[in-house]
Scaffold this motif. Structure first.
Motif, mmCIF file in Angstrom:
data_model
loop_
_atom_site.group_PDB
_atom_site.id
_atom_site.type_symbol
_atom_site.label_atom_id
_atom_site.label_comp_id
_atom_site.label_asym_id
_atom_site.label_seq_id
_atom_site.Cartn_x
_atom_site.Cartn_y
_atom_site.Cartn_z
ATOM 1 N N UNK A 60 0.841 -1.213 0.000
ATOM 2 C CA UNK A 60 0.000 0.000 0.000
ATOM 3 C C UNK A 60 0.873 1.259 0.000
ATOM 4 N N UNK A 61 1.909 1.237 0.817
ATOM 5 C CA UNK A 61 2.799 2.409 0.866
ATOM 6 C C UNK A 61 3.552 2.569 -0.453
ATOM 7 N N UNK A 62 3.991 1.450 -1.013
ATOM 8 C CA UNK A 62 4.726 1.479 -2.286
ATOM 9 C C UNK A 62 3.878 2.114 -3.381
ATOM 10 N N UNK A 63 2.564 1.875 -3.299
ATOM 11 C CA UNK A 63 1.674 2.352 -4.359
ATOM 12 C C UNK A 63 1.164 3.783 -4.154
ATOM 13 N N UNK A 64 1.573 4.409 -3.080
ATOM 14 C CA UNK A 64 1.246 5.839 -2.916
ATOM 15 C C UNK A 64 1.948 6.606 -4.050
ATOM 16 N N UNK A 65 1.235 7.509 -4.739
ATOM 17 C CA UNK A 65 1.852 8.210 -5.870
ATOM 18 C C UNK A 65 3.199 8.843 -5.498
ATOM 19 N N UNK A 66 4.186 8.612 -6.346
ATOM 20 C CA UNK A 66 5.515 9.201 -6.146
ATOM 21 C C UNK A 66 6.494 8.296 -5.411
ATOM 22 N N UNK A 95 17.224 -13.107 -7.496
ATOM 23 C CA UNK A 95 15.894 -12.836 -6.959
ATOM 24 C C UNK A 95 15.973 -11.997 -5.705
ATOM 25 N N UNK A 96 14.853 -11.799 -5.010
ATOM 26 C CA UNK A 96 13.509 -12.145 -5.475
ATOM 27 C C UNK A 96 12.948 -11.016 -6.345
ATOM 28 N N UNK A 97 11.974 -11.363 -7.176
ATOM 29 C CA UNK A 97 11.370 -10.351 -8.039
ATOM 30 C C UNK A 97 10.248 -9.654 -7.273
ATOM 31 N N UNK A 98 10.599 -8.619 -6.549
ATOM 32 C CA UNK A 98 9.604 -7.960 -5.700
ATOM 33 C C UNK A 98 8.927 -6.793 -6.383
ATOM 34 N N UNK A 99 9.615 -6.214 -7.353
ATOM 35 C CA UNK A 99 9.110 -4.985 -7.938
ATOM 36 C C UNK A 99 7.689 -5.179 -8.483
ATOM 37 N N UNK A 100 7.515 -6.293 -9.231
ATOM 38 C CA UNK A 100 6.194 -6.550 -9.805
ATOM 39 C C UNK A 100 5.156 -6.801 -8.723
ATOM 40 N N UNK A 101 5.564 -7.571 -7.715
ATOM 41 C CA UNK A 101 4.590 -7.926 -6.676
ATOM 42 C C UNK A 101 4.204 -6.717 -5.840
ATOM 43 N N UNK A 102 5.138 -5.815 -5.633
ATOM 44 C CA UNK A 102 4.808 -4.616 -4.850
ATOM 45 C C UNK A 102 3.878 -3.694 -5.624
ATOM 46 N N UNK A 103 4.055 -3.692 -6.933
ATOM 47 C CA UNK A 103 3.305 -2.750 -7.756
ATOM 48 C C UNK A 103 1.935 -3.256 -8.189
ATOM 49 N N UNK A 104 1.695 -4.583 -8.019
ATOM 50 C CA UNK A 104 0.414 -5.136 -8.490
ATOM 51 C C UNK A 104 -0.766 -4.622 -7.686
ATOM 52 N N UNK A 105 -1.859 -4.276 -8.351
ATOM 53 C CA UNK A 105 -3.014 -3.778 -7.608
ATOM 54 C C UNK A 105 -3.596 -4.839 -6.662
#
Ligand SMILES: N[C@@H](CCC(=O)N[C@@H](CS)C(=O)NCC(=O)O)C(=O)O
Length: 314
Positions: free
Chosen positions: A269-275, A304-314
């Motif tokens: 949730x924090x990762x997805x805050x704009x900016x 690994x691990x591939x976190x970028x995608x998982x953090x950014x997924x809605x």
């Protein structure tokens, strides 16, 4: 690790330790303050101040986060050092992934320190908040830099956002102190422990704290109620590095962050805050941590691990 002694670079054993093999963080800092009214001698003015950061460093990360949240991008400029701490400490350069020093064309961050104080003695750390006008370091303590960004620049940034509201200050301060000791610095105590006993104690304290944070988030979306505050943004840089660096390299491997359902959702949730996603650079994080010679002498960077995608997924 590089220190300056009377303005000259000296090699130092990796991190200071106690006799028990516990990791101890040294404090030697510039502690001036920027204020809205200028009464401190450092008035909040657009274009006057400049941040030197590493994108791997969790302490510098806080300053980039608050700069983004308060919409101070056009007010406070930034330069990024190379991801790895080299023989001369933090370096500038476009050769790998940093940026050249845009202000003075210096090669090393220690030259910025000695410009401020020619006989500086201490560790050359990021973040550095620099004053172009006075040609000096205002402050190099991240917890204070974020307070200034939150409160001093409201005439130039987003004044509606207050990450340290007066009625919550007591609770935020208490949480900050506990999270610093148990989590932000707790991972370093585990990672740099040089005896089994010191490691065992550090890792148990760390995971007991993460368990407690997981429980806390069962009642509320953020650490202090319904909205993110400074306390959340000081925890986030450690959480976002956890599975990437601390779990493997620092041996903080009782659980992963993704094994904590609430902490993981909270981090997403924090990762997805704009900016915010733009402030998280996994390439810099991995390169910084996995280049620490005492912990990883061959400098091999894990895939690994591939976190970028998982953090950014809605
Ligand atoms: N108290 C400082 C700590 C900053 C700090 O430890 N930065 C590390 C990078 S993560 C550093 O620059 N280390 C350089 C060195 O140890 O040589 C803050 O929070 O601003």
């Amino acid at each position: 690790m590089k220190d300056l002694v009377d303005g000259v670079v000296r090699e130092r054993p990796f991190e200071p330790e106690t006799e028990n093999g516990e990791f101890r963080r040294e404090e030697r800092t510039f502690r001036n303050w920027i204020t809205a009214d200028g009464s401190s001698g450092f008035p909040a003015e657009p274009g006057r101040y400049h941040l030197y950061v590493s994108l791997g460093c969790p302490w510098a990360h806080r300053t980039l986060i608050v700069r983004a949240l308060k919409r101070l991008e056009a007010v406070i400029s930034v330069a990024v050092v190379e991801p790895i701490i080299g023989p001369q400490g933090w370096a500038f350069g476009e050769a790998s992934r940093g940026t050249a020093d845009p202000l003075y064309g210096k090669q090393y961050l220690h030259e910025i320190y000695t410009m401020a104080q020619p006989s500086f003695t201490g560790i050359v750390t990021v973040p550095v908040l620099w004053d172009r006008r006075e040609r000096t370091i205002v402050n190099n303590e991240s917890s204070e830099i974020i307070r200034m960004f939150n409160s001093a620049f409201d005439a130039h940034g987003d004044a509606r956002l207050d990450l340290y509201p007066r009625p919550l200050r007591h609770e935020i301060d208490a949480l900050n102190a506990w999270i610093y000791d148990r989590v932000n610095n707790g991972v370093y105590q585990a990672g740099f422990a040089s005896t089994q006993a010191a490691y065992d104690q550090a890792v148990d304290r760390l995971f007991a704290a993460l368990d407690e944070l997981e429980r806390r988030l069962s009642d509320q979306p953020y650490l202090v109620g319904e909205r993110p505050t400074e306390a959340d943004w000081r925890l986030f840089p450690t959480l976002v590095r956890f599975d990437m660096a601390y779990h493997g390299l620092f041996k903080c491997n009782i659980r992963r962050l993704v094994d904590y359902p609430r902490l993981w959702e909270y981090t997403r949730r924090l990762y997805q805050v704009p900016g915010i996603a733009e402030t998280v650079r996994f390439d810099h994080i991995k390169r910084l941590y996995y280049s620490l010679p005492t912990l990883n002498p061959n400098g091999i960077i894990p895939k690994g691990p591939d976190l970028e995608n998982r953090l950014g997924q809605p």
